[in-house]
Design a protein around this motif. Sequence first.
Motif, PDB file in Angstrom:
ATOM      1  N   ILE A  13     -10.129  32.424  44.079  1.00 10.14           N
ATOM      2  CA  ILE A  13     -11.447  31.778  44.073  1.00 10.14           C
ATOM      3  C   ILE A  13     -11.290  30.260  44.008  1.00 10.14           C
ATOM      4  CG2 ILE A  13     -13.586  31.500  42.765  1.00 10.14           C
ATOM      5  CD1 ILE A  13     -13.298  34.424  41.887  1.00 10.14           C
ATOM      6  N   GLN A  14     -10.388  29.790  43.146  1.00 10.08           N
ATOM      7  CA  GLN A  14     -10.198  28.345  42.979  1.00 10.08           C
ATOM      8  C   GLN A  14      -9.598  27.704  44.228  1.00 10.08           C
ATOM      9  OE1 GLN A  14      -7.860  28.663  39.376  1.00 10.08           O
ATOM     10  NE2 GLN A  14      -9.561  27.903  38.113  1.00 10.08           N
ATOM     11  N   ARG A  15      -8.781  28.439  44.957  1.00  5.23           N
ATOM     12  CA  ARG A  15      -8.137  27.878  46.146  1.00  5.23           C
ATOM     13  C   ARG A  15      -9.023  27.944  47.384  1.00  5.23           C
ATOM     14  NH1 ARG A  15      -2.269  30.940  45.332  1.00  5.23           N
ATOM     15  NH2 ARG A  15      -1.621  29.758  43.463  1.00  5.23           N
ATOM     16  N   SER A  16     -10.071  28.750  47.321  1.00  5.97           N
ATOM     17  CA  SER A  16     -10.945  28.880  48.491  1.00  5.97           C
ATOM     18  C   SER A  16     -11.915  27.715  48.556  1.00  5.97           C
ATOM     19  CB  SER A  16     -11.722  30.191  48.411  1.00  5.97           C
ATOM     20  OG  SER A  16     -12.647  30.157  47.343  1.00  5.97           O
ATOM     21  N   SER A  17     -12.591  27.608  49.678  1.00  5.98           N
ATOM     22  CA  SER A  17     -13.540  26.516  49.885  1.00  5.98           C
ATOM     23  C   SER A  17     -14.954  26.851  49.435  1.00  5.98           C
ATOM     24  CB  SER A  17     -13.561  26.151  51.382  1.00  5.98           C
ATOM     25  OG  SER A  17     -13.912  27.284  52.164  1.00  5.98           O
ATOM     26  N   ILE A  18     -15.159  28.031  48.886  1.00  7.56           N
ATOM     27  CA  ILE A  18     -16.492  28.437  48.455  1.00  7.56           C
ATOM     28  C   ILE A  18     -16.862  27.740  47.157  1.00  7.56           C
ATOM     29  CG2 ILE A  18     -15.753  30.432  47.074  1.00  7.56           C
ATOM     30  CD1 ILE A  18     -18.205  31.932  48.213  1.00  7.56           C
ATOM     31  N   LEU A  19     -18.136  27.415  47.006  1.00 12.13           N
ATOM     32  CA  LEU A  19     -18.613  26.806  45.775  1.00 12.13           C
ATOM     33  C   LEU A  19     -18.585  27.834  44.649  1.00 12.13           C
ATOM     34  CD1 LEU A  19     -21.710  24.854  47.182  1.00 12.13           C
ATOM     35  CD2 LEU A  19     -19.440  23.944  46.629  1.00 12.13           C
ATOM     36  N   PRO A  20     -18.161  27.445  43.456  1.00 12.64           N
ATOM     37  CA  PRO A  20     -18.061  28.409  42.344  1.00 12.64           C
ATOM     38  C   PRO A  20     -19.388  29.095  42.031  1.00 12.64           C
ATOM     39  CG  PRO A  20     -16.905  26.395  41.806  1.00 12.64           C
ATOM     40  CD  PRO A  20     -17.642  26.127  43.081  1.00 12.64           C
ATOM     41  N   GLU A  21     -20.493  28.358  42.161  1.00 12.10           N
ATOM     42  CA  GLU A  21     -21.790  28.955  41.833  1.00 12.10           C
ATOM     43  C   GLU A  21     -22.234  29.998  42.845  1.00 12.10           C
ATOM     44  OE1 GLU A  21     -22.538  24.655  43.303  1.00 12.10           O
ATOM     45  OE2 GLU A  21     -21.108  25.742  42.029  1.00 12.10           O
ATOM     46  N   GLN A  22     -21.508  30.113  43.966  1.00 17.10           N
ATOM     47  CA  GLN A  22     -21.815  31.142  44.954  1.00 17.10           C
ATOM     48  C   GLN A  22     -21.040  32.440  44.705  1.00 17.10           C
ATOM     49  OE1 GLN A  22     -20.957  28.781  48.576  1.00 17.10           O
ATOM     50  NE2 GLN A  22     -23.109  29.081  49.131  1.00 17.10           N
ATOM     51  N   VAL A  23     -20.211  32.440  43.663  1.00 20.21           N
ATOM     52  CA  VAL A  23     -19.424  33.630  43.326  1.00 20.21           C
ATOM     53  C   VAL A  23     -20.009  34.267  42.079  1.00 20.21           C
ATOM     54  CG1 VAL A  23     -17.159  34.529  42.715  1.00 20.21           C
ATOM     55  CG2 VAL A  23     -17.358  32.628  44.348  1.00 20.21           C
ATOM     56  N   MET A  24     -20.313  35.544  42.195  1.00 18.29           N
ATOM     57  CA  MET A  24     -20.881  36.300  41.069  1.00 18.29           C
ATOM     58  C   MET A  24     -19.781  37.173  40.487  1.00 18.29           C
ATOM     59  SD  MET A  24     -24.427  37.300  43.064  1.00 18.29           S
ATOM     60  CE  MET A  24     -25.328  37.838  41.619  1.00 18.29           C
ATOM     61  N   TRP A  25     -19.377  36.848  39.249  1.00 16.42           N
ATOM     62  CA  TRP A  25     -18.251  37.502  38.593  1.00 16.42           C
ATOM     63  C   TRP A  25     -18.756  38.668  37.753  1.00 16.42           C
ATOM     64  CZ3 TRP A  25     -13.001  36.830  38.881  1.00 16.42           C
ATOM     65  CH2 TRP A  25     -12.231  37.471  37.904  1.00 16.42           C
ATOM     66  N   THR A  26     -18.261  39.882  38.044  1.00 19.03           N
ATOM     67  CA  THR A  26     -18.760  41.086  37.375  1.00 19.03           C
ATOM     68  C   THR A  26     -17.873  41.601  36.248  1.00 19.03           C
ATOM     69  OG1 THR A  26     -19.878  41.754  39.411  1.00 19.03           O
ATOM     70  CG2 THR A  26     -19.560  43.453  37.755  1.00 19.03           C
ATOM     71  N   PRO A  27     -16.524  41.577  36.354  1.00 15.98           N
ATOM     72  CA  PRO A  27     -15.687  42.214  35.317  1.00 15.98           C
ATOM     73  C   PRO A  27     -15.934  41.641  33.921  1.00 15.98           C
ATOM     74  CG  PRO A  27     -14.380  41.647  37.246  1.00 15.98           C
ATOM     75  CD  PRO A  27     -15.701  41.006  37.433  1.00 15.98           C
ATOM     76  N   ASP A  28     -15.989  42.537  32.936  1.00 18.71           N
ATOM     77  CA  ASP A  28     -16.181  42.095  31.552  1.00 18.71           C
ATOM     78  C   ASP A  28     -14.870  41.684  30.887  1.00 18.71           C
ATOM     79  OD1 ASP A  28     -18.943  42.210  31.187  1.00 18.71           O
ATOM     80  OD2 ASP A  28     -18.907  44.381  30.932  1.00 18.71           O
ATOM     81  N   TRP A  29     -13.731  42.048  31.503  1.00 16.91           N
ATOM     82  CA  TRP A  29     -12.440  41.714  30.906  1.00 16.91           C
ATOM     83  C   TRP A  29     -12.247  40.185  30.911  1.00 16.91           C
ATOM     84  CZ3 TRP A  29      -9.080  45.305  28.856  1.00 16.91           C
ATOM     85  CH2 TRP A  29      -9.388  46.654  29.105  1.00 16.91           C
ATOM     86  N   TYR A  30     -11.833  39.648  29.777  1.00 15.72           N
ATOM     87  CA  TYR A  30     -11.494  38.225  29.652  1.00 15.72           C
ATOM     88  C   TYR A  30     -12.618  37.330  30.164  1.00 15.72           C
ATOM     89  CZ  TYR A  30      -6.902  40.508  29.489  1.00 15.72           C
ATOM     90  OH  TYR A  30      -5.856  41.345  29.186  1.00 15.72           O
ATOM     91  N   ARG A  31     -13.860  37.698  29.866  1.00 14.34           N
ATOM     92  CA  ARG A  31     -14.987  36.911  30.383  1.00 14.34           C
ATOM     93  C   ARG A  31     -14.981  35.489  29.826  1.00 14.34           C
ATOM     94  NH1 ARG A  31     -19.535  38.296  33.177  1.00 14.34           N
ATOM     95  NH2 ARG A  31     -19.226  40.521  32.858  1.00 14.34           N
ATOM     96  N   LYS A  32     -14.623  35.341  28.547  1.00 20.38           N
ATOM     97  CA  LYS A  32     -14.579  33.993  27.968  1.00 20.38           C
ATOM     98  C   LYS A  32     -13.517  33.136  28.644  1.00 20.38           C
ATOM     99  CE  LYS A  32     -16.308  35.234  23.382  1.00 20.38           C
ATOM    100  NZ  LYS A  32     -16.018  35.242  21.908  1.00 20.38           N
ATOM    101  N   LYS A  33     -12.390  33.753  28.965  1.00 24.29           N
ATOM    102  CA  LYS A  33     -11.319  33.035  29.652  1.00 24.29           C
ATOM    103  C   LYS A  33     -11.766  32.612  31.044  1.00 24.29           C
ATOM    104  CE  LYS A  33      -6.650  33.727  31.477  1.00 24.29           C
ATOM    105  NZ  LYS A  33      -5.507  34.686  31.588  1.00 24.29           N
ATOM    106  N   VAL A  34     -12.501  33.497  31.719  1.00 21.18           N
ATOM    107  CA  VAL A  34     -12.993  33.203  33.064  1.00 21.18           C
ATOM    108  C   VAL A  34     -14.014  32.063  33.010  1.00 21.18           C
ATOM    109  CG1 VAL A  34     -14.297  34.117  35.004  1.00 21.18           C
ATOM    110  CG2 VAL A  34     -12.540  35.520  33.916  1.00 21.18           C
ATOM    111  N   ARG A  35     -14.921  32.121  32.044  1.00 20.48           N
ATOM    112  CA  ARG A  35     -15.933  31.070  31.921  1.00 20.48           C
ATOM    113  C   ARG A  35     -15.296  29.729  31.606  1.00 20.48           C
ATOM    114  NH1 ARG A  35     -20.497  32.939  27.851  1.00 20.48           N
ATOM    115  NH2 ARG A  35     -21.298  30.884  28.479  1.00 20.48           N
ATOM    116  N   LEU A  63     -18.670  27.305  36.433  1.00 17.35           N
ATOM    117  CA  LEU A  63     -19.843  27.427  37.288  1.00 17.35           C
ATOM    118  C   LEU A  63     -19.999  28.812  37.920  1.00 17.35           C
ATOM    119  CD1 LEU A  63     -19.820  23.953  39.088  1.00 17.35           C
ATOM    120  CD2 LEU A  63     -21.128  24.675  37.080  1.00 17.35           C
ATOM    121  N   LEU A  64     -19.060  29.717  37.674  1.00 18.63           N
ATOM    122  CA  LEU A  64     -19.210  31.070  38.211  1.00 18.63           C
ATOM    123  C   LEU A  64     -20.470  31.732  37.645  1.00 18.63           C
ATOM    124  CD1 LEU A  64     -15.625  32.642  38.093  1.00 18.63           C
ATOM    125  CD2 LEU A  64     -16.865  31.837  40.100  1.00 18.63           C
ATOM    126  N   GLN A  65     -21.204  32.446  38.507  1.00 20.24           N
ATOM    127  CA  GLN A  65     -22.355  33.216  38.032  1.00 20.24           C
ATOM    128  C   GLN A  65     -21.848  34.475  37.335  1.00 20.24           C
ATOM    129  OE1 GLN A  65     -25.893  33.818  40.456  1.00 20.24           O
ATOM    130  NE2 GLN A  65     -25.033  32.457  42.022  1.00 20.24           N
TER     131      GLN A  65
END
Length: 574
Positions: free
Chosen positions: A355-377, A382-384
Amino acid sequence: MVKHQPLQVYERQLCLSCLTGIYGCRWKRYQRSHDDSSKWECSWFFLLCCSFLLLLVWSYFWLEARNDYNEFNCVGKPHILALCHIALGQQLNLYWIHKIVVLAILLSTITGVVSIDDFWQDEWDIVIISLQFTGPFLHIGALAAVTALGWVIANQVVRMERSRLQVVTLVIYVSILLVLYLVPLFISSTCIMDRSKLGARPAVIGRRGAPMLAPEHTIMSFSKALQQKVTALEADVTISLDGVPFLMRDRTLRRTTNVDKLFPARQDHDASFFNWTEIRSLNAGLWFLRDDPYWTVQYMSEKDRNRTANQTVCSLAELLRLAARTNRSVIFSLRRPPPQHPRHQLWVSDALKVIQRSSILPEQVMWTPDWYRKKVRAAVPLLQQTSDEKLPVAELKERGISTLTLHYSQARAQDIRQFSGSNVSVNVYPVNEPWLYSLMWCSGVQSVSSDAPHILKKVPNPIWIMSADEYGLIWITSDLISVATVIGIFIFQNYHLIRWKMSGMRSYNPEQIMLSAVVRQPSRDVSLMKEKLIFSEISNGVGSTDELSVYTGNGLDAYARDDIMMPARHASKL
């Protein structure tokens, strides 16, 4: 009037021949009988009704589950023919081949219902939910059917000789009618609402692309979805043996690739135990042309078929590039590899790096997994954050979740209103049919995930929506029409008795009344009763020709000549 009676008789005989011939293979006139049906034949009629009702439920289930199965005409027609037999006073005599077919259909339907309950028990939810949408119309249909059945009931009540059985039949029929009259009190539908309160049209998300138009989870499938103006793309992500996130719904590669040909010894292995080079070498489109899972291959152009035959497994990076280029959002679920997998602890990091290496804006990615959510945030703020777990609003806010993805069976209207009021968007999956899309629209959902965006694209408005006052008017009107129709049927079936009571004629004996009551349903006793009536009138004297016209005016002579000629021996006995 008399000169037209032979044509009427001929038409009646033709009608009876068709009914008795199709139902019981009794095409000859002498094979027909007005005798009471035996208990054995009545039992077969009961089985026929049971098979018809079960097949109705079965067909309704598959219709709502969107599996294309044959209609139930093969059983519906014998059922209707049986009711016509009863209405015309004909003896029931179902042909033996038809009995075998009825038994086979009954047993297969019961087996199918039991199998669904064992293997696909959750699928019954769609039937319960569909009743919210079809309930008002099913009620009107059931009311019309039971009202029409009043003709048969009234006919049988007139013919019954036991007053207790007449009362029981009437009580059962009237009870069913009363229940149907009051059913709308318990019907609840989100589409019964004021039009001014209808929310915006829910956005459509391409679930695995457009899998009805192209092989799922391929670039072609996502491109087809974009052509249908979807607002986002949804995918299922798995991590390969060397840490490459790729798109795959199943645990194995067997269903959607040719792994059985390239790696036959490993075709049942977990998809995550293949490295990316091996996965990339697989064909991901030939299975679609071979299996035709949605019966859509026949509508594909030659160009699309050639393109389908060359599809490969898509990586997450390719999906993100496509979404960034078309300015679409991406929502995906991430499957964790098995414990013995080398990326078992690094699977979240592998996905985040892509995700970080792609050209997509972070706010356009909707993150679903509950694992390590705090680490992901913390890594990508800006991930949804989305969740597929139905949690209290307070807990959703604490986790920073702004979108809730729910199965349609969990999407209740009151919960949707509660989440929407707390600024939590609700996405419902899978929504593939216009009726379910309309129901979700009226419920107030913000978006739906669909395997059929090309179908939902054609739904600019809910299929139906009406206010409570409009539905109340339809309900009351239907009930009043039903009541008037049933009363009219019973009056028409018994108008001879009512006419005599109102005219005050006391000279008619029981044979006269019985003869007039059955004049429209000839039986084996019609000729005998006619003879008794003639001798009774000769003995007592006829007051006027108008009295005799009660019988002759209703075509009694034609019926008697048509069914049973008056034998002279009956007259001698009397």
